[in-house]
Scaffold this active site. Structure first.
Site, PDB file in Angstrom:
ATOM      1  N   ASP A  15      54.303 -85.293  61.325  1.00 41.21           N
ATOM      2  CA  ASP A  15      52.977 -85.913  61.786  1.00 41.21           C
ATOM      3  C   ASP A  15      53.423 -86.874  62.990  1.00 41.21           C
ATOM      4  O   ASP A  15      54.614 -87.067  63.376  1.00 41.21           O
ATOM      5  CB  ASP A  15      52.541 -86.856  60.490  1.00 41.21           C
ATOM      6  CG  ASP A  15      51.408 -87.821  60.961  1.00 41.21           C
ATOM      7  OD1 ASP A  15      50.542 -87.433  61.608  1.00 41.21           O
ATOM      8  OD2 ASP A  15      51.777 -88.853  60.993  1.00 41.21           O
ATOM      9  N   LYS A  56      39.687 -87.611  63.302  1.00 43.37           N
ATOM     10  CA  LYS A  56      39.141 -88.813  63.549  1.00 43.37           C
ATOM     11  C   LYS A  56      37.700 -88.868  63.248  1.00 43.37           C
ATOM     12  O   LYS A  56      37.199 -89.905  63.103  1.00 43.37           O
ATOM     13  CB  LYS A  56      39.554 -89.547  65.041  1.00 43.37           C
ATOM     14  CG  LYS A  56      41.137 -89.702  64.896  1.00 43.37           C
ATOM     15  CD  LYS A  56      41.329 -90.556  63.675  1.00 43.37           C
ATOM     16  CE  LYS A  56      42.864 -90.664  63.479  1.00 43.37           C
ATOM     17  NZ  LYS A  56      43.156 -91.298  62.081  1.00 43.37           N
TER      18      LYS A  56
END
Length: 273
Positions: A15, A56
Site C-alpha cells: 500500500d 476515494k
C-alpha cells in the site's frame, strides 16, 4: 535467473499512504475532514478513518451514508443523500489532496531500504492505493526523490474498482509477470488492504504503528510513553487480525523477518487460506 534461483516470494505488493509514505496516513483524513467541513458537515475523525483504504469516491459515499452524517445532510438540505452529493464532495477531494500531498509525502523510515533489499533478492515490487491516478503519479514522483520506487503501482481507476476487490493485485501479477499469487504478499495498514490481498489469494501482512489504526505521525508516536504505545499497537493488531491478516509488523521497516516466516511456511506447502 534460473528456475532454481527464483525467489520463493515472487512479488510483494505494498500500500502507499500509512505503509510507505505519510506515517499515520494523515493527509487523506485531513482532506476529507476539510471538504465535509466546507459543506457544513461534521465528519467525525473515527468515521473518516473507518473507511480508509477504499477508493476515494467510495470513501466519500460511505461517509455520506453513515447515519450520523446522513442526518446532517437531511437537516441542511431537507432531503436524503443523493449521488449529486457524492459527486460534489468527491470533486472537491482531489484538488484538496493534490494541495496537501507535498506536505505528507515523507517516506516512512526504512521503506526505501527494505524495498531495495527485496529487489536485490529478485522480488518484484508492486503498489496499490485508494488514491486517484493524478494523486498517485504525484506521490510516486515525491517518493522517488527520497529513494522509494516500486516496479509498478496501480490505483482503482486503472482496473475499474478499488479495494476490497483484488483487481489491482491481479493486474500487477500480469504486468510484472509473476505467479502464483498464493506465494505473493500484500502489505498494508487498513482492513481493506488485508481484504484486497486475501481476495487475491495472497499472504497478508498488517502494519500497526505506521498506519491508519494508530493514526499518528512519527513525531507524535515517539512522544507517547511505552504503555500507551503498547495499547495502541494492540488495538491496531486486533483490528487487522479481525480483517484476516496472516501476520503482523509495526512498520514496513520490520517486514523482512515476517517475509522470512512466510517463506518457511511456503516451503512446507502451506497456502494463505
Amino acid at each position: 535467473m534460473t528456475p532454481e534461483s527464483k525467489p520463493l516470494i515472487p512479488m510483494v505488493v505494498l500500500d502507499w499512504a500509512g505503509t510507505v509514505v505519510d506515517h499515520g496516513s494523515v493527509a487523506p483524513v485531513k482532506a476529507l475532514e476539510d471538504i465535509f467541513a466546507a459543506e457544513g458537515i461534521d465528519a467525525p475523525h473515527s468515521l473518516v478513518r473507518k473507511y480508509m483504504g477504499l477508493a476515494k469516491r467510495d470513501h466519500v459515499e460511505a461517509l455520506l451514508w453513515e447515519p450520523e452524517i446522513a442526518a446532517q445532510v437531511a437537516h441542511l438540505h431537507a432531503r436524503r443523500v443523493t449521488e449529486e452529493d457524492v459527486d460534489r464532495l468527491y470533486a472537491q477531494f482531489e484538488p484538496q489532496m493534490m494541495a496537501l500531498l507535498p506536505g505528507y509525502a515523507e517516506v516512512i523510515t526504512g521503506a526505501a531500504e527494505v524495498v531495495e533489499e527485496l529487489r536485490s533478492r529478485g522480488i518484484r515490487l508492486g503498489g496499490t492505493t485508494g488514491y486517484t491516478r493524478p494523486m498517485l503519479d504525484e506521490l510516486m514522483q515525491l517518493a522517488a526523490k527520497q529513494g522509494y520506487r516500486t516496479d509498478a503501482s496501480l490505483c482503482p481507476e486503472d482496473v475499474g474498482a478499488g479495494r476490497p476487490h483484488p483487481w489491482m493485485c491481479y493486474r500487477l501479477a500480469i504486468d510484472l509477470r509473476v505467479y502464483p499469487l498464493s506465494r505473493c504478499v500484500k502489505v498494508g495498514d487498513t482492513p481493506s488492504d488485508i481484504e484486497e490481498g486475501r481476495n487475491a489469494g495472497m499472504w497478508t501482512i498488517g502494519l500497526t504503528r505506521s498506519g491508519n489504526a494508530v493514526g499518528l505521525t512519527e513525531t507524535e508516536w515517539k512522544a507517547l510513553d511505552a504503555p500507551e504505545q503498547k495499547r495502541l499497537l494492540a488495538d491496531a493488531e486486533k483490528e487487522l487480525r479481525g480483517a484476516g491478516a496472516h501476520l503482523m509488523a509495526e512498520s514496513v521497516a520490520h517486514i523482512l523477518p515476517v517475509l522470512g516466516e512466510i517463506e518457511e511456511r511456503i516451503r512446507t506447502g502451506e497456502l494463505p487460506l
